[in-house]
Design a protein around this motif. Structure first.
Motif, PDB file in Angstrom:
ATOM      1  N   MET A   1      17.059   3.872 -57.771  1.00 19.37           N
ATOM      2  CA  MET A   1      16.618   5.196 -58.218  1.00 19.37           C
ATOM      3  C   MET A   1      15.151   5.349 -57.837  1.00 19.37           C
ATOM      4  O   MET A   1      14.289   4.681 -58.380  1.00 19.37           O
ATOM      5  N   SER A   2      14.866   6.212 -56.897  1.00 20.60           N
ATOM      6  CA  SER A   2      13.508   6.298 -56.367  1.00 20.60           C
ATOM      7  C   SER A   2      12.770   7.561 -56.777  1.00 20.60           C
ATOM      8  O   SER A   2      11.568   7.657 -56.571  1.00 20.60           O
TER       9      SER A   2
ATOM     10  N   THR B   1      21.711   2.532 -63.748  1.00 23.51           N
ATOM     11  CA  THR B   1      20.461   3.279 -63.618  1.00 23.51           C
ATOM     12  C   THR B   1      20.503   4.458 -64.573  1.00 23.51           C
ATOM     13  O   THR B   1      21.567   5.028 -64.841  1.00 23.51           O
TER      14      THR B   1
ATOM     15  N   ASP C   1      16.032   1.219 -63.529  1.00 22.96           N
ATOM     16  CA  ASP C   1      17.050   0.720 -62.606  1.00 22.96           C
ATOM     17  C   ASP C   1      17.284  -0.750 -62.920  1.00 22.96           C
ATOM     18  O   ASP C   1      16.519  -1.622 -62.490  1.00 22.96           O
TER      19      ASP C   1
ATOM     20  N   ASP D   1      19.691  -2.625 -61.941  1.00 15.81           N
ATOM     21  CA  ASP D   1      20.154  -3.365 -60.772  1.00 15.81           C
ATOM     22  C   ASP D   1      18.986  -3.849 -59.919  1.00 15.81           C
ATOM     23  O   ASP D   1      18.967  -4.986 -59.443  1.00 15.81           O
TER      24      ASP D   1
END
Length: 307
Positions: free
Chosen positions: A1-2, A176, A294, A296
């Motif tokens: 997730m950016s 996320t 996030d 992950d």
């Protein structure tokens, strides 16, 4: 997730601090050593800001920094003074909860400014959150001290990364999630149930947990928050350092077993092993702003503190 989503709740805009702006240093909880007061003033001034120490910041009354009235007077003086653009608490400890009924939240809403601190200062972060004013969970200490300065001048805080070698990192799950970040010291959050009405719907819950007592304290605090309904709609959990629990067991259980049991009932992503809380070099993060957790990737990404 950016990328971060658009804010989903009302937040008062905080102007970016400029060179020569004034930061008030106060002691709303326990007293600090004189050397730390001097060092804190020097740090603030090294960033190009002016520092003003509260009239009662060096007072002492048992384990607290003077009387409740004196500590509240310093805090309210900083809130009400339009020249003051941020409030730095000198330490946590004990005593912040005593001030909640006396804080001038109307003045805070009229002139939003962040407060900086952690641990016992969680009591005050809750008032800032209820007022819709972002704050900073952290301290001007250690290798990450300048993160506070960067947040105050409008820069995005550093991404917070999970340390897989930190005790408790194995609590991390998958998934996320995004939402405003809020929380702090677990014990203080639980003690505030019935005192402060925390709206945590859609929030990522930040938890810092230090071993003030055994596992039962952690269990009782989390259970109180769960039974109160405060955590019913949180979107995720970010767990900082679990200070003092390494190697500690109670009848076969560790703090990890307690957290698995209690947090697992929420059914939301959990990211643990974060360098937040009682550390020599804690990372400071803004509260009340959007974040992206996030699990992950092991990262917590945060929006800027100021407008």
């Amino acid at each position: 997730m950016s990328r971060l989503p658009e804010p989903r709740f009302d937040v008062a805009p905080i102007p970016r601090l400029k060179p020569d702006d004034l930061i008030a240093l106060v002691s709303p909880a326990s007293w600090s050593e004189d050397s730390w007061l001097v060092e804190s003033v020097a740090t603030v001034e090294s960033w190009g800001f002016r520092a003003r120490v509260g009239d009662h910041a060096a007072d002492r009354l048992g384990y607290m920094a003077g009387s409740d009235s004196g500590r509240a007077a310093d805090l309210n003086a900083a809130i009400r003074d339009p020249e003051v653009r941020a409030i730095l608490t000198l330490r946590g400890g004990c005593g912040s909860l005593r001030l909640l009924a006396d804080v001038d939240t109307e003045a805070l809403r009229a002139d939003p400014k962040p407060i900086i601190g952690y641990s016992d200062i969680t009591a005050l972060h809750q008032l800032w959150h209820r007022a819709g004013v972002p704050s900073v969970h952290g301290a001007v200490a250690g290798a990450h001290a300048r993160t506070v300065q960067r947040l105050l001048v409008g820069e995005r805080g550093e991404p917070v990364r999970s340390d897989r070698g930190q005790y408790g990192a194995e609590l991390t799950t998958t998934g996320t999630v995004a939402g405003p970040l809020f929380g702090g010291n677990l014990e203080m959050l639980a003690r505030s149930v019935g005192v402060v009405d925390n709206d945590l719907d859609g929030h990522v819950l930040l938890l810092e947990i230090n071993r003030a007592a055994g596992l039962g304290m952690v269990d009782r605090a989390l259970t109180q928050l769960l039974l109160s309904g405060a955590l019913a709609k949180v979107s995720g959990v970010a767990v900082g350092v679990l200070e003092g629990f390494e190697g500690y067991q109670d009848r076969g259980w560790t703090v990890l077993d307690v957290l698995h049991d209690r947090l697992g009932s929420l059914g939301v992503p959990v990211l643990a092993g974060l360098p937040l809380g009682h550390l020599e070099s804690p990372v400071s993060v803004p509260l009340g702003v959007e974040c992206a957790l996030d699990a992950d990737a092991g990262t917590l990404l945060l929006a800027p503190l100021t407008d």
